[in-house]
Each structure stands twice: as structure tokens, then as C-alpha cells.
Design a protein around this motif. Sequence first.
Motif, PDB file in Angstrom:
ATOM      1  N   ASP A 286       4.004   1.887   2.362  1.00  0.00           N
ATOM      2  CA  ASP A 286       3.501   2.482   3.596  1.00  0.00           C
ATOM      3  C   ASP A 286       2.683   1.494   4.425  1.00  0.00           C
ATOM      4  O   ASP A 286       2.610   1.602   5.646  1.00  0.00           O
ATOM      5  CB  ASP A 286       2.641   3.705   3.262  1.00  0.00           C
ATOM      6  CG  ASP A 286       3.437   4.782   2.542  1.00  0.00           C
ATOM      7  OD1 ASP A 286       4.504   5.164   3.050  1.00  0.00           O
ATOM      8  OD2 ASP A 286       2.988   5.238   1.467  1.00  0.00           O
ATOM      9  N   GLU A 287       2.023   0.575   3.743  1.00  0.00           N
ATOM     10  CA  GLU A 287       1.266  -0.475   4.418  1.00  0.00           C
ATOM     11  C   GLU A 287       1.500  -1.780   3.671  1.00  0.00           C
ATOM     12  O   GLU A 287       1.878  -1.782   2.490  1.00  0.00           O
ATOM     13  CB  GLU A 287      -0.235  -0.165   4.439  1.00  0.00           C
ATOM     14  CG  GLU A 287      -0.625   1.053   5.276  1.00  0.00           C
ATOM     15  CD  GLU A 287      -2.137   1.219   5.335  1.00  0.00           C
ATOM     16  OE1 GLU A 287      -2.839   0.237   5.668  1.00  0.00           O
ATOM     17  OE2 GLU A 287      -2.614   2.324   5.012  1.00  0.00           O
ATOM     18  N   GLN A 288       1.266  -2.881   4.366  1.00  0.00           N
ATOM     19  CA  GLN A 288       1.462  -4.181   3.736  1.00  0.00           C
ATOM     20  C   GLN A 288       0.320  -5.125   4.120  1.00  0.00           C
ATOM     21  O   GLN A 288      -0.227  -5.044   5.214  1.00  0.00           O
ATOM     22  CB  GLN A 288       2.791  -4.833   4.164  1.00  0.00           C
ATOM     23  CG  GLN A 288       4.020  -3.968   3.954  1.00  0.00           C
ATOM     24  CD  GLN A 288       4.257  -2.994   5.081  1.00  0.00           C
ATOM     25  OE1 GLN A 288       3.938  -3.290   6.235  1.00  0.00           O
ATOM     26  NE2 GLN A 288       4.793  -1.813   4.764  1.00  0.00           N
TER      27      GLN A 288
ATOM     28  N   VAL B 259      -7.053  14.547   2.649  1.00  0.00           N
ATOM     29  CA  VAL B 259      -7.460  13.217   3.078  1.00  0.00           C
ATOM     30  C   VAL B 259      -6.476  12.181   2.526  1.00  0.00           C
ATOM     31  O   VAL B 259      -6.132  12.203   1.345  1.00  0.00           O
ATOM     32  CB  VAL B 259      -8.893  12.882   2.608  1.00  0.00           C
ATOM     33  CG1 VAL B 259      -9.282  11.467   3.049  1.00  0.00           C
ATOM     34  CG2 VAL B 259      -9.879  13.907   3.149  1.00  0.00           C
ATOM     35  N   GLN B 260      -6.029  11.304   3.403  1.00  0.00           N
ATOM     36  CA  GLN B 260      -5.081  10.265   2.978  1.00  0.00           C
ATOM     37  C   GLN B 260      -5.807   9.090   2.334  1.00  0.00           C
ATOM     38  O   GLN B 260      -6.804   8.605   2.844  1.00  0.00           O
ATOM     39  CB  GLN B 260      -4.277   9.764   4.178  1.00  0.00           C
ATOM     40  CG  GLN B 260      -3.296   8.651   3.852  1.00  0.00           C
ATOM     41  CD  GLN B 260      -2.578   8.130   5.079  1.00  0.00           C
ATOM     42  OE1 GLN B 260      -1.736   8.816   5.648  1.00  0.00           O
ATOM     43  NE2 GLN B 260      -2.923   6.920   5.509  1.00  0.00           N
TER      44      GLN B 260
ATOM     45  N   GLY C  15       0.826  -1.204   0.000  1.00  0.00           N
ATOM     46  CA  GLY C  15       0.000   0.000   0.000  1.00  0.00           C
ATOM     47  C   GLY C  15       0.857   1.250   0.000  1.00  0.00           C
ATOM     48  O   GLY C  15       1.781   1.363   0.813  1.00  0.00           O
ATOM     49  N   GLU C  16       0.556   2.193  -0.908  1.00  0.00           N
ATOM     50  CA  GLU C  16       1.272   3.470  -0.978  1.00  0.00           C
ATOM     51  C   GLU C  16       0.278   4.607  -0.773  1.00  0.00           C
ATOM     52  O   GLU C  16      -0.747   4.689  -1.442  1.00  0.00           O
ATOM     53  CB  GLU C  16       1.988   3.609  -2.321  1.00  0.00           C
ATOM     54  CG  GLU C  16       3.079   2.553  -2.508  1.00  0.00           C
ATOM     55  CD  GLU C  16       3.844   2.732  -3.822  1.00  0.00           C
ATOM     56  OE1 GLU C  16       3.434   3.617  -4.618  1.00  0.00           O
ATOM     57  OE2 GLU C  16       4.827   2.011  -4.034  1.00  0.00           O
ATOM     58  N   HIS C  17       0.601   5.450   0.191  1.00  0.00           N
ATOM     59  CA  HIS C  17      -0.303   6.544   0.535  1.00  0.00           C
ATOM     60  C   HIS C  17      -0.188   7.706  -0.461  1.00  0.00           C
ATOM     61  O   HIS C  17       0.889   7.989  -0.988  1.00  0.00           O
ATOM     62  CB  HIS C  17       0.007   7.061   1.944  1.00  0.00           C
ATOM     63  CG  HIS C  17      -0.249   6.035   3.012  1.00  0.00           C
ATOM     64  ND1 HIS C  17       0.300   6.131   4.276  1.00  0.00           N
ATOM     65  CD2 HIS C  17      -0.987   4.895   3.011  1.00  0.00           C
ATOM     66  CE1 HIS C  17      -0.100   5.096   5.006  1.00  0.00           C
ATOM     67  NE2 HIS C  17      -0.872   4.343   4.257  1.00  0.00           N
ATOM     68  N   TYR C  18      -1.314   8.374  -0.675  1.00  0.00           N
ATOM     69  CA  TYR C  18      -1.325   9.639  -1.422  1.00  0.00           C
ATOM     70  C   TYR C  18      -2.422  10.506  -0.820  1.00  0.00           C
ATOM     71  O   TYR C  18      -3.255  10.029  -0.049  1.00  0.00           O
ATOM     72  CB  TYR C  18      -1.552   9.407  -2.914  1.00  0.00           C
ATOM     73  CG  TYR C  18      -2.900   8.829  -3.274  1.00  0.00           C
ATOM     74  CD1 TYR C  18      -3.941   9.657  -3.710  1.00  0.00           C
ATOM     75  CD2 TYR C  18      -3.131   7.454  -3.183  1.00  0.00           C
ATOM     76  CE1 TYR C  18      -5.178   9.125  -4.032  1.00  0.00           C
ATOM     77  CE2 TYR C  18      -4.355   6.912  -3.512  1.00  0.00           C
ATOM     78  CZ  TYR C  18      -5.380   7.756  -3.935  1.00  0.00           C
ATOM     79  OH  TYR C  18      -6.608   7.220  -4.250  1.00  0.00           O
TER      80      TYR C  18
END
Length: 355
Positions: free
Chosen positions: A275-277, A186-187, A166-169
Amino acid sequence: MSQSQYPCAGCGANVEFAPGTNVLKCPYCGHETALESSGARIREHDYLNFTSLPRKPIAQLAKHVFVCRNCGAQTESDAISDRCRFCSAPVVAELNARDLVVPEAVLPFVLDKRQLRESLGKWAKSRWFAPSGLKKVTEAETAKSMYMPHWTYDSNTVTDYQGQRGEHYWVTETYTENGETKTRQVQKTRWYHASGTVARSFDDVLVTGTTKVTQKHLDSLEPWPLPNSQPYRPEYLAGHETLRYDVEPEHGLEAAKQKMVPVIEGDCRQDIGGDEQRVEQMHTQYNDVTFKLMLLPVWIACYLYAGKTYNIQVNGVTGEVAGERPYSAFKIAMAILTVLVVIAVIIGLYSIGKH
């Protein structure tokens, strides 16, 4: 059955291993006999070779019958070391590798009864809402010193995994508050497929080899200073009870794998990055598996309060304490009352301030 007892060179009584030393000490005349190095080494056993050997399940093995050389009485026990039920002389079984797995290592006792009392005293004082009588737990004269069987497992693991990274934007979002239009960041997260392979070597994954003690308390005594372990020799057991394992090595290996899984999953997440997995699948090969049986020292103490017995375990090296404890209903009630009084005072002061 063969057994060992160690007569004192001074008075002929049976000597015992003295915690925190490297000597056998006579409890009567105080004579000491130093334990000279045997030259033995701690070995790991190949697990695949072991599973191919014929053997009986541990539950089918007969109990040891100790014949005390001090008083001649017989004591039947499934322990590896025990005391004569009549004269309390220490007895140690001589183990046969054809019948059961023989210990490779022992972590000798370091805490004696004086140090045990100190550890229990600190533990008792740190218990919130404990009854005042809990201080009696330091009366450790009836405490028993026991070696607990544990399995250790080594393995080189290779794991193929499937998951997502997961990649944040950030996006700008418009909203209305009290009739006014506003914006905020908002993320959001974009997810991408991820797969790969990770490898990790495990050394001395520890699994309890007995079901006769409370598992969660025994686990709470970790960590153990395993590098201080010595090659097994029966002299270390003299004067201390030693439980025979009742968890088979095969069951121990499955428990060890369960301990390895969270570590391997952490490696997968690190390999995925982002950022997340999300780890969706893991397929692990356990290669070059070796194991050994070792004995770890635990003091067992009991505390009677309000007609109920509470069990306490103490790490025989570090002094770490784990176990059950009673609660004082009076102290809890007084604490609640105190909190209510404080709240009432605050409310009263606030009301006065408003007027």
C-alpha cells in the motif's frame, strides 16, 4: 574556416530554408530549390568510445570567422549558422568532427512568422492580469529563429534497491466525545523490509546543450516530436541562427541521469508493491550508453513593457509558448476590489436575512 552559402538559381541571392517545407527559398525572387534526400541516417554514438578520444574543451575552441560571399565582410561568431552583420546574408559553418561534436540530427522549423504570430496571440490572450499592451507581443517581425543544441542519451539500466513495503490494516479505537463513548476505525501500517532489482531502457533522454537561454523556459517547450527529426545537413540551418553547444557531453550525461532517477524510483516502488513504499537506497548501472547531438527549432521574441524587456520562446514545431510576462497592477487592483465588493454584498444580504 570552411563555410556554406547557397546562391539562388534565379537571381543569385542567398536562399534560406523555408519553415514547414522541404525547400530552400529565395527571399527576393521566391525561387525554390527542393532538398533531395541525402541518404544519410541518424546515428547514435557509443559514449565510452567517445570519452577515449582526444579533444579540446568547447570553451577553448575559437570562434568561427565567416567571410560573406555576398558582400565580402567578415563576421566573427561562435554560432554554427548566422547572418552577415552587414548584408544579412545567411552563412553556415562546415563543421569538423576533430574540433567538436557534429550534430547528427535536426528537427526542421515548421512555424513560419505568420504561424508564430498566431501562437503568440493565443498565448497573450490567455494571460491573466496581463496589461492591454501585451497584445503587441504578436508583432513578431523582429523575432529570431534559432536552432538550440540538445543532447540525447540512451541507456540500459539495472538497479538494485533496498526499501520497505507498507501494508495497511485497521484497528478499532475507543474515544470519548461530549461525555459519550464512541468507537472508530483507524488505519495503521505495518512495514516490511524489501529489496530487489529492476531494469529499464531509456531512449532519447533530452538535455539542453546551451546555457545561453533560460533553462526553465526551454524545458517548458517540451515535448518535442523527435521522431520527425532529419539527418543533419547544413541546408536546414540557412537563414536561421544556430547556437554552438557549451554544455559538454559529460555534463549532459549527468543531467540525463538526474532525469532517469525519478523514473527508476517509480519502478522500484512498483516492484516493492504493497500500500505504501519507501525507497532507501538505489544503486544503478548505466550500460550501453549512447548519445548524439541534435538541433531543435525555437523562435525567440522580446517584449518591452514599462522599460523592462521580457523574453519569450516558442517551439518552432508545435507552437508551444513559454516565457516571462508583465502584470497589470491596475487589473489586479480592480480584481481585488471586485472580490471585496462581492464579499461586502454577501455579508450585507446575510445580515438582512437574519433580521
